[in-house]
Design an enzyme around this catalytic site. Structure first.
Site, PDB file in Angstrom:
ATOM      1  N   ASP A  73       0.821  -1.333  -0.027  1.00 41.36           N
ATOM      2  CA  ASP A  73       0.010   0.142   0.310  1.00 41.36           C
ATOM      3  C   ASP A  73       0.887   0.889  -0.094  1.00 41.36           C
ATOM      4  O   ASP A  73       2.370   1.027  -0.456  1.00 41.36           O
ATOM      5  CB  ASP A  73      -0.546   0.102   1.077  1.00 41.36           C
ATOM      6  CG  ASP A  73      -2.039   0.561   0.773  1.00 41.36           C
ATOM      7  OD1 ASP A  73      -2.837   1.607   0.558  1.00 41.36           O
ATOM      8  OD2 ASP A  73      -3.286  -0.413   0.643  1.00 41.36           O
ATOM      9  N   HIS A  89      -3.850   5.890   3.957  1.00 42.22           N
ATOM     10  CA  HIS A  89      -4.574   4.504   3.168  1.00 42.22           C
ATOM     11  C   HIS A  89      -3.948   3.206   3.596  1.00 42.22           C
ATOM     12  O   HIS A  89      -4.100   1.902   4.241  1.00 42.22           O
ATOM     13  CB  HIS A  89      -4.779   4.469   1.778  1.00 42.22           C
ATOM     14  CG  HIS A  89      -5.411   3.622   1.128  1.00 42.22           C
ATOM     15  ND1 HIS A  89      -4.668   2.153   1.066  1.00 42.22           N
ATOM     16  CD2 HIS A  89      -6.786   3.690   0.207  1.00 42.22           C
ATOM     17  CE1 HIS A  89      -6.143   1.612   0.051  1.00 42.22           C
ATOM     18  NE2 HIS A  89      -6.873   2.582   0.466  1.00 42.22           N
ATOM     19  N   SER A  94     -10.985  -1.356  -0.539  1.00 40.68           N
ATOM     20  CA  SER A  94      -9.797  -1.316   0.089  1.00 40.68           C
ATOM     21  C   SER A  94     -10.312  -1.619   1.499  1.00 40.68           C
ATOM     22  O   SER A  94      -8.781  -1.982   2.228  1.00 40.68           O
ATOM     23  CB  SER A  94      -9.517   0.524   0.242  1.00 40.68           C
ATOM     24  OG  SER A  94      -8.942   0.821  -1.242  1.00 40.68           O
TER      25      SER A  94
END
Length: 852
Positions: free
Chosen positions: A257, A292, A479
């Protein structure tokens, strides 16, 4: 454990103190023994005494593990006393392993027996016992003695610190004072406080009992709130995993990520979860400046610490892999992916979360196009799959009916499918989130759904997780759904450490709850992720049919033995007799659940030849066969054909009788499982599993019976004792089927038996239509021994399946013997019932014998 209201706990603790006033002399003797030990310790002294309490799983708070506690006297907790002084090596702590979790009266009883004392020793020359410390001791004693004369209730003070796996190396404690009124009336305290102060040790242990009672309530509330802060956990059944102690501990998970904030910036929820393994594929800092990656990592493995929120696999280890960077070129991203995945593979990572993708549905792409712009990325995915790894990939957030790339890569490159899991997102109502791409276009075979959040439900509908700078944030997206599946894989790996990650991926698919259209569908794929189902697949019922098969074999042998023992043929001296007995039997086994209970049926034919040595001794041999079936209430069954051979000998002189039989039985059959734990409401479970196995077992057995005859008017009484033993050799198990839940086992042996006593009562013959009819009644009690269990292998890990019927039984048999004085032919009808709290069986038999 159950939690009581706080006021009730206080009164209960005080009641314990009052009832245990008489223990003071024993504690004083203990103090004397400590003094003797002090004199023996050269260069050391006992600084304090404390109790260490091990972990306890709390069922009321999602299965949280309460920490071990070390409770020390309040006056010994100051910095002047302990400071930063190091503890001695483990060898200097006496009786540490004998301490355990105890409560209330049990705690004080063990203290009185001097079995729960843990002494903490420090080097004498490093200890600072200051004037202030001794004054604290003196003042606390004086205050306790005079408190009964004050216009306030006395208080017990304590300080509690959490500890690690042992006292040594435990983190520095926090002072957590508690002031608890031990009695509703200050005048009731006079006598008990005086006695308590006779022993500092006793006062310490009173504090310890209160600490346990109080800490259980507080920790339960904290952990429950933490669990509830992430609604997805309950939806997928993580609480069931926690109750079993499953949290992904020992499993490494790669998070490909935007990286992770590390060092001093590492989120508190990820302390202990990130242990330094990570790589920036772009060659720079691993530090996450996007958020994220931090959010995804928290969903997977945020710690279960009573604060904020927790991850699906709160004990797993995160390996951070930076493969996404704002402003990076496509070529740079390809190099980063190649570098990061190869690094993680070298670190032993085989579970990867990839919450990223390319725009548009996969139908906008072709294999040639993907090879041209993402060839290096594709090749490293092949390396992951060829190494046995699994890629968990987000489906995409563009509301298409099918996933994006790389979620749909196996559609172009089928060699990836065995290690690929694509994840769609559902909202709090377990329906496809408005933004989520579905499992269409043929991807349903490697697609599953999981909680991803939905902002149409407000903030409560988002997935709460870790964010930058120690904060928390609610987000939505596939996600967020993918890391739920990744965490589930970590739990599966902890449960089945010997299984490959690709086998575990199939387990996750097959235990998912079927939602939407029945069967595999183009929206939810295999259905909704269900960790609760996953962690129940290894329960005792998984291989119960094989324990039931062993019970069925033993029951069949007992039926054969009953037939041989009760056959009436007796040849004349130096003569022969032959006999033949067809029989049928049925038994119901009730053990409280559909997987353990069921019905047994058998039917067969036994025949034999007798030879009378004289008017007392008879020898013979019997052979026969039977068809046997056990059908569990959940539909699983075992069927076999068995063959039996048994020589026997008998003695009867009208006063004393005895007989013995030895036999061998051979069973050849099949098992079929249509149900398994953890498969309820799943696609395969609803359709019915089709898992089959062959059975090839044998048994050696023996029976004995000894008794005597008594005449009472027209009755003949024959009391006796008996014994039976069956030793089974159970063949190997090698199941086949479409589910990953097939079982395997090596061959095994098992011995069971029974001993008991009985009474047979028969009357003089009654003449009916020219036939002599002799009725008889046989009543017996038996006590069995041995277990019906089987150790099998499920996904590389052993499981033990066992059934344990009541070992006591009562049997009742009624017979009618038909004979004609002018004929050598005899007949006999029999009915036999056997009863205990778990089993009721019925057997009928018809015997025909001929003497010549």
């Amino acid at each position: 454990m159950a939690f009581q209201p706080l006021a009730d706990q206080r009164l209960a603790v005080w009641a314990e103190l009052q009832r245990l006033d008489a223990l003071v002399p024993a504690l004083q003797r203990h103090e004397q023994s400590i003094g003797a030990q002090l004199r023996k310790m050269r260069g050391e002294r006992v600084l304090a005494e404390g109790l260490v309490f091990g972990e306890e799983i709390d069922q009321r708070s999602g299965g949280e593990r309460r920490p071990r506690l070390v409770v020390l006297p309040l006056e010994m907790q100051g910095d002047d006393c302990l400071g930063d002084q190091p503890f001695l090596p483990a060898g200097h702590i006496a009786d540490h392993t004998r301490c355990g979790v105890v409560h209330g009266k049990q705690l004080f009883r063990r203290i009185a027996q001097d079995r729960e004392i843990c002494r903490i020793a420090v080097p004498f020359h490093r200890t600072k016992i200051t004037f202030r410390t001794w004054m604290m001791r003196f003042i606390s004693g004086v205050m306790a003695r005079v408190s009964v004369f004050l216009p306030v209730q006395p208080r017990i003070g304590m300080s509690v610190r959490p500890a690690g796996d042992s006292i040594l190396g435990a983190p520095r404690y926090r002072r957590l004072p508690r002031l608890i009124p031990p009695s509703p009336s200050r005048y009731e305290c006079l006598n008990i406080w005086g006695n308590i102060m006779k022993s500092i040790s006793y006062r310490l242990r009173a504090c310890c009992a209160i600490a346990l009672l109080m800490s259980s309530v507080a920790s339960a509330q904290d952990f429950q709130a933490e669990f509830d802060n992430q609604w997805g956990l309950r939806m997928i059944g993580v609480d069931k995993a926690l109750k079993k102690g499953l949290d992904g501990k020992g499993v490494r998970v790669g998070v490909a990520d935007t990286g992770l904030q590390i060092g001093d910036k590492l989120h508190p929820e990820l302390v202990g979860r990130f242990r330094g393994l990570g790589i920036d594929g772009f060659g720079g800092s691993l530090d996450d400046d996007n958020g994220h990656g931090t959010h995804v990592a928290g969903i997977i493995a945020a710690s279960r610490d009573g604060e904020g929120m927790m991850g699906v696999a709160s004990g797993a280890e995160i390996v951070a892999m930076r493969v996404l960077l704002d402003g990076a070129s496509l070529e740079e991203q390809q190099v980063a992916a190649e570098t990061a995945y190869r690094y993680a593979l070298k670190q032993g990572v085989r579970i990867f979360n990839a919450s990223y993708g390319y725009p548009g549905p996969f139908t906008d792409y072709s294999p040639e196009m993907i090879e041209s712009f993402a060839g290096r990325e594709l090749n490293v995915y092949r390396e992951v799959v060829n190494a046995g790894g699994v890629m968990v990939v987000a489906a995409g957030n563009d509301s298409w009916a099918e996933p994006s790339v790389p979620g749909a890569l196996p559609m172009f490159f089928p060699e990836l499918q065995r290690g690929w899991m694509t994840v769609a997102a559902v909202n709090p109502d377990a329906e496809l989130a408005w933004y989520s791409q579905g499992c269409g276009g043929g991807t349903k075979y490697f697609c599953i759904s999981a909680p991803g959040g939905d902002d149409t439900y407000g903030e409560e509908g988002l997935i709460n997780s870790t964010w930058l700078d120690g904060k928390y944030l609610g987000e939505q997206g596939t996600s967020m759904a993918a890391p739920h599946v990744t965490g589930a894989l970590a739990i599966a790996k902890q449960l089945y450490p010997n299984a490959s990650e690709q086998e575990l991926a199939q387990l996750v698919f097959q235990t998912a709850t079927d939602i939407g259209a029945a069967g595999l569908d183009d929206i939810y794929g295999w259905g909704l992720l269900n960790v609760g189902n996953l962690v129940t697949t290894n329960e005792i019922e998984a291989g119960a049919i094989y324990a039931q098969a062993a019970w069925s074999h033993a029951t069949t042998v007992n039926r054969i033995a009953d037939v041989i023992e009760s056959h009436p043929a007796h040849a004349e001296t130096d003569g022969y007799g032959i006999w033949l007995t067809p029989f049928a039997s049925r038994a119901g086994l009730s053990l409280g659940s559909a997987g353990l209970s069921g019905d047994y049926t058998t039917g067969g034919l036994i025949g034999g030849v007798d030879y009378a040595i004289d008017d007392r001794w008879t020898v013979g041999a019997a052979v026969g066969f039977s068809q046997n079936r056990f059908t569990a209430d959940n539909g699983n069954r075992v069927e076999d054909t068995s063959y039996h051979a048994a020589p026997y000998i008998g003695f009867d002189d009208d006063t004393f009788f005895a007989d013995a039989t030895v036999g061998a039985s051979f069973f050849s059959g099949k098992t079929r499982r249509v149900r398994a734990p953890g498969m309820d409401d799943t696609i395969l479970g609803l359709a019915g599993l089709d898992i089959a196995g062959d059975q090839s077992d044998r048994a050696l057995w023996a029976t004995t019976r000894i008794g005597s005859h008594f005449a009472l008017d027209d009755l003949k009484l024959s009391p006796y004792v008996f014994s039976r033993m069956v030793r089974q050799h159970l063949g190997g198990v090698n199941e086949t089927g479409t589910s990953v839940l097939v079982l395997n086992a090596a061959s095994a042996t098992e011995t069971t038996g029974e001993v008991g006593f009985g009474m047979k009562v028969s009357t003089a013959p009654v003449v009916l239509s020219g036939l002599d009819v002799t009725p008889s009644l046989n009543i017996a009690y038996g006590r069995s021994f041995g277990d019906f269990k089987r150790t099998l292998e499920l996904m590389g890990s052993p499981i033990v399946s066992k059934i344990d019927p009541d070992k006591n039984r009562v049997a009742l048999e009624t017979d009618l013997l038909f004979a004609r004085s002018t004929s050598a032919l005899e007949g006999k009808l029999s009915y036999r019932a056997s009863v205990n709290s778990d089993t009721v069986s019925h057997t009928i038999a018809a015997n025909l014998s001929l003497k010549f």
